[in-house]
Design a protein around this motif. Structure first.
Motif, PDB file in Angstrom:
ATOM      1  N   ILE A 319       0.857  -1.200   0.000  1.00 33.96           N
ATOM      2  CA  ILE A 319       0.000   0.000   0.000  1.00 33.96           C
ATOM      3  C   ILE A 319       0.886   1.241   0.000  1.00 33.96           C
ATOM      4  CG2 ILE A 319      -1.924   1.155   1.169  1.00 33.96           C
ATOM      5  CD1 ILE A 319      -2.315  -1.433   2.794  1.00 33.96           C
ATOM      6  N   GLY A 320       0.464   2.283  -0.716  1.00 37.88           N
ATOM      7  CA  GLY A 320       1.200   3.536  -0.747  1.00 37.88           C
ATOM      8  C   GLY A 320       0.881   4.439   0.433  1.00 37.88           C
ATOM      9  N   GLU A 335       1.472   4.706  -9.612  1.00 39.52           N
ATOM     10  CA  GLU A 335       2.380   4.313 -10.691  1.00 39.52           C
ATOM     11  C   GLU A 335       3.106   2.993 -10.417  1.00 39.52           C
ATOM     12  OE1 GLU A 335       6.081   7.132  -9.101  1.00 39.52           O
ATOM     13  OE2 GLU A 335       5.029   7.624 -10.963  1.00 39.52           O
ATOM     14  N   ASP A 336       3.097   2.559  -9.160  1.00 44.53           N
ATOM     15  CA  ASP A 336       3.701   1.267  -8.816  1.00 44.53           C
ATOM     16  C   ASP A 336       2.666   0.158  -8.747  1.00 44.53           C
ATOM     17  OD1 ASP A 336       6.295   2.401  -8.508  1.00 44.53           O
ATOM     18  OD2 ASP A 336       5.728   3.116  -6.498  1.00 44.53           O
ATOM     19  N   ASP A 337       1.481   0.426  -9.253  1.00 45.56           N
ATOM     20  CA  ASP A 337       0.375  -0.526  -9.205  1.00 45.56           C
ATOM     21  C   ASP A 337       0.045  -0.951  -7.772  1.00 45.56           C
ATOM     22  OD1 ASP A 337      -0.247  -0.509 -11.868  1.00 45.56           O
ATOM     23  OD2 ASP A 337       0.947  -2.268 -12.379  1.00 45.56           O
ATOM     24  N   TYR A 403     -11.384  -7.464  -7.839  1.00 46.60           N
ATOM     25  CA  TYR A 403     -10.885  -8.195  -9.002  1.00 46.60           C
ATOM     26  C   TYR A 403      -9.757  -7.416  -9.695  1.00 46.60           C
ATOM     27  CZ  TYR A 403     -14.356 -11.910  -8.789  1.00 46.60           C
ATOM     28  OH  TYR A 403     -15.083 -13.017  -8.394  1.00 46.60           O
ATOM     29  N   TYR A 404      -9.881  -6.099  -9.699  1.00 46.85           N
ATOM     30  CA  TYR A 404      -8.812  -5.273 -10.285  1.00 46.85           C
ATOM     31  C   TYR A 404      -7.516  -5.437  -9.483  1.00 46.85           C
ATOM     32  CZ  TYR A 404      -6.539  -1.062 -12.174  1.00 46.85           C
ATOM     33  OH  TYR A 404      -5.668  -0.176 -12.768  1.00 46.85           O
ATOM     34  N   CYS A 410      -1.924  -7.296  -6.283  1.00 44.37           N
ATOM     35  CA  CYS A 410      -1.719  -6.408  -5.129  1.00 44.37           C
ATOM     36  C   CYS A 410      -1.815  -7.131  -3.787  1.00 44.37           C
ATOM     37  CB  CYS A 410      -2.759  -5.284  -5.166  1.00 44.37           C
ATOM     38  SG  CYS A 410      -2.601  -4.167  -6.569  1.00 44.37           S
ATOM     39  N   PHE A 411      -2.391  -8.321  -3.773  1.00 42.56           N
ATOM     40  CA  PHE A 411      -2.559  -9.062  -2.516  1.00 42.56           C
ATOM     41  C   PHE A 411      -1.331  -9.915  -2.213  1.00 42.56           C
ATOM     42  CE2 PHE A 411      -7.052  -8.667  -3.995  1.00 42.56           C
ATOM     43  CZ  PHE A 411      -7.540  -7.932  -2.923  1.00 42.56           C
ATOM     44  N   PRO A 412      -1.105 -10.249  -0.936  1.00 41.64           N
ATOM     45  CA  PRO A 412      -0.073 -11.237  -0.621  1.00 41.64           C
ATOM     46  C   PRO A 412      -0.380 -12.557  -1.322  1.00 41.64           C
ATOM     47  CG  PRO A 412      -0.834 -10.142   1.380  1.00 41.64           C
ATOM     48  CD  PRO A 412      -1.761  -9.715   0.276  1.00 41.64           C
TER      49      PRO A 412
END
Length: 610
Positions: A319-320, A335-337, A403-404, A410-412
């Motif tokens: 997370i940012g 920008e880092d998804d 879903y995105y 993005c998940f562990p």
């Protein structure tokens, strides 16, 4: 009987007078502040002064026979008369006893006059008596040279009366901001209930019964009554809060959120404010006992749990930390998804996946509920199954975000996205009241310690990071404006809540369902803005040369009130007995002590004396 004991060494006449003047000067300075029996004070002062070296005076190491002075005069004399005698004594020559003589006093009409006899042999029995007397004196000094904190508190509340009605004590207690239901006062309140059942009238408490009731919590009570809490003048502060509440109550703008059907059922007239300071002072006004769902107000709390468990570095791999500048439910990554921050939906869903990885949803839910209960000091934290079902059925946008996130990895690794969304909806459906949520906010304000239980709940790292992100990202895309105008960490939710933190001072929960176009409570925003307009709570209000606002952390709003951490019993005795007050004799007490030496005092402020 008034008895002075001294063990003076050989001194020249001039040196002795210097020594005498110093002792009398110290007596004059200290006698105004000491709040207990005059004889004990004199003894203590002479003992302490004898131990202090005097410049320019040489003492003979050979000790002299004991010089003693006794008088049958009653201790119950006016302090002013004693002060006159002491003033006169400064200018009166001192009769010095020669070596090998014993000095004693005889009582006359005016005072006890020293009389010197020729040397009298000191018998073994007299030596034993003197030793026993000194031992008893020292024992009394250690046991009670200062009155007990319980006595001091009783005299403060009683104002000269021999008994106090219990409601007077409870009213005075509430005026400090403490509640009778405070977990820290449980033993005191339980003892009070039992004691009142055994009294003849069930209402009045004498000094001994009062001491029995308060002794288990005397340090906390003493701090409260001596205004050592973070908000010293709590009644005045509370009245200001009530005024701000009434001002915001008149607002009629905004709409109740209806995209979650269960939320649309709340009345737009509901309005509540509750606060809890870092010392556990409480104030509530409005509909503070009505349960409502945390919704997005749970986001900073679960983020704090994740950082507490895993540390900042691990959490921010996923997370940012930046504000998004977009709506809270946008399908958008940086920008880092990665989600921009944990205060928007995408970041909150990822943050949910970091809690108790590998455990079942039931175990995860219990784990978070346990944390929230500790943060709330075991006050109300519930769950609305109806809201959970409503959220799940209307959660298409959050499923799309899920879903995105899954697509962008993005998940562990090994995360079940649909299971995480169920858990996410459950956490949004956790119920609180304004009162319990204010304690949660106060736990953040207090560095992770719950103020009403004293239990460490969150690590300092977790609290710091949480408050930082609440400050920059907590109010959706109104966060910049809120940081500019209010300057405090906060988090809003679509149920109408605003969780506000004043670091090191208090936590506040405002709740009113009508929302503005950005999803924030209309009345809540107004209250927070008015609060900072009146008090110097904004992060930058305390800059030098800045226009001064009212500071509730200072007594009277003007002078700095230095607050301290928890004090021990002895420190509080000294603080109560020797600072800013004078104990004034009002009436003898009924007790088993010798009535000739028992005097009751009440505390009189310096302002009253002037």
């Amino acid at each position: 009987m008034l008895t002075w004991y001294s063990d003076f060494a050989h001194l020249s006449i001039s040196g002795f007078r210097i020594f005498q003047a110093e002792i009398l000067h110290n007596l004059l300075e200290r006698i105004e502040m000491l709040q207990f029996r005059f004889s004990a004070v004199l003894k203590e002062l002479f003992q302490s002064n004898l131990k202090r070296p005097l410049t320019g005076i040489t003492r003979n190491k050979t000790s002299l026979p004991i010089h003693y002075c006794s008088s049958n005069a009653s201790l119950d004399v006016q302090v002013s008369f004693k002060l006159k005698l002491l003033h006169a004594g400064v200018h009166r020559p001192l009769l010095c006893a020669a070596p090998g003589t014993r000095t004693y006093c005889t009582k006359t009409e005016g005072a006890a006059i020293p009389v010197t006899e020729s040397a009298i042999p000191v018998t073994d029995q007299e030596k034993k008596d003197e030793t026993a007397t000194e031992a008893a004196t020292e024992k009394r000094r250690k046991a009670g040279i200062l009155p007990s904190l319980e006595d001091l508190l009783f005299y403060t509340i009683a104002e000269g009366q021999e008994k106090i009605p219990v409601h007077k004590f409870l009213t005075a207690l509430k005026a400090t901001g403490l509640r009778t239901g405070d977990p820290r006062l449980k033993e005191c309140m339980d003892t009070l209930k039992v004691t009142l059942k055994n009294t003849s009238d069930g209402v009045m408490l004498d000094r001994h019964l009062f001491k029995k009731c308060v002794q288990s919590n005397i340090v906390l009570l003493t701090q409260a009554f001596r205004k050592k809490f973070v908000i010293p003048d709590f009644q005045s502060f509370s009245s200001h809060i009530d005024e701000l509440y009434e001002s915001a109550k008149n607002l009629t703008e905004g709409q109740v959120a209806d995209y979650i059907p269960q939320l649309a059922k709340f009345s737009p007239d509901l309005w509540a404010v509750s606060l809890c300071t870092v010392d556990g002072q409480r104030h509530t006004v409005g509909d503070t006992k009505v349960p409502f769902c945390l919704q997005s107000c749970v986001k900073p709390l679960k983020y704090a749990i994740a950082v507490h468990d895993h540390g900042t570095e691990y959490v921010h791999r996923f997370i940012g930390k930046e504000p998004s500048g977009l709506r809270f439910n946008k399908l958008f990554l940086d920008e880092d998804d990665k989600p921009h921050n944990p205060m928007v939906n995408a970041g909150a869903i990822v943050c949910t996946s970091l809690i108790k990885q590998g455990a079942s949803n039931a175990e995860k839910f219990d784990y978070v509920m346990n944390f929230l209960n500790k943060m709330a000091g075991n006050e109300y934290v519930g769950f609305s199954n109806a809201t959970f079902q409503s959220e799940r059925e209307s959660g298409d946008r959050n499923f799309a975000i899920g879903y995105y996130l899954k697509e962008k990895k993005c998940f562990p690794e090994g995360t079940d996205m649909t299971s995480i969304l169920d858990f996410y909806f459950q956490l949004c459906s956790i119920e609180v009241t304004c009162e319990s949520a204010s304690v949660m906010a106060a736990t953040l304000a207090n560095g992770g310690f719950c103020p009403i239980t004293g239990e460490r709940v969150l690590s300092p790292e977790a609290v710091r990071d949480t408050l930082s992100l609440m400050h920059s990202c907590g109010m959706y895309d109104f966060s910049g404006q809120f940081a500019f105008h209010v300057g405090l960490p906060a988090k809003s939710g679509v149920a109408g809540g605003i969780l506000l933190v004043v670091p090191n001072v208090m936590g506040i929960m405002c709740w009113s369902p009508p929302l503005d176009k950005l999803g924030n409570s209309v009345r809540g925003i107004q209250f927070c803005t008015d609060l900072v307009s009146l008090f110097n709570f904004h992060n930058y209000d305390n800059l030098r040369h800045f226009a001064k606002k009212h500071d509730p952390r200072r007594e009277g709003g003007d002078q700095r009130q230095f607050t301290f951490g928890p004090m021990d019993y002895e420190s509080l005795q000294q603080e109560l007995a020797l600072k800013d007050s004078l104990w004034k004799k009002v009436v003898p007490t009924d007790c088993h002590e010798d009535s000739s030496t028992t005097v009751v005092y009440r505390m009189e402020s310096v302002g009253e004396r002037n």
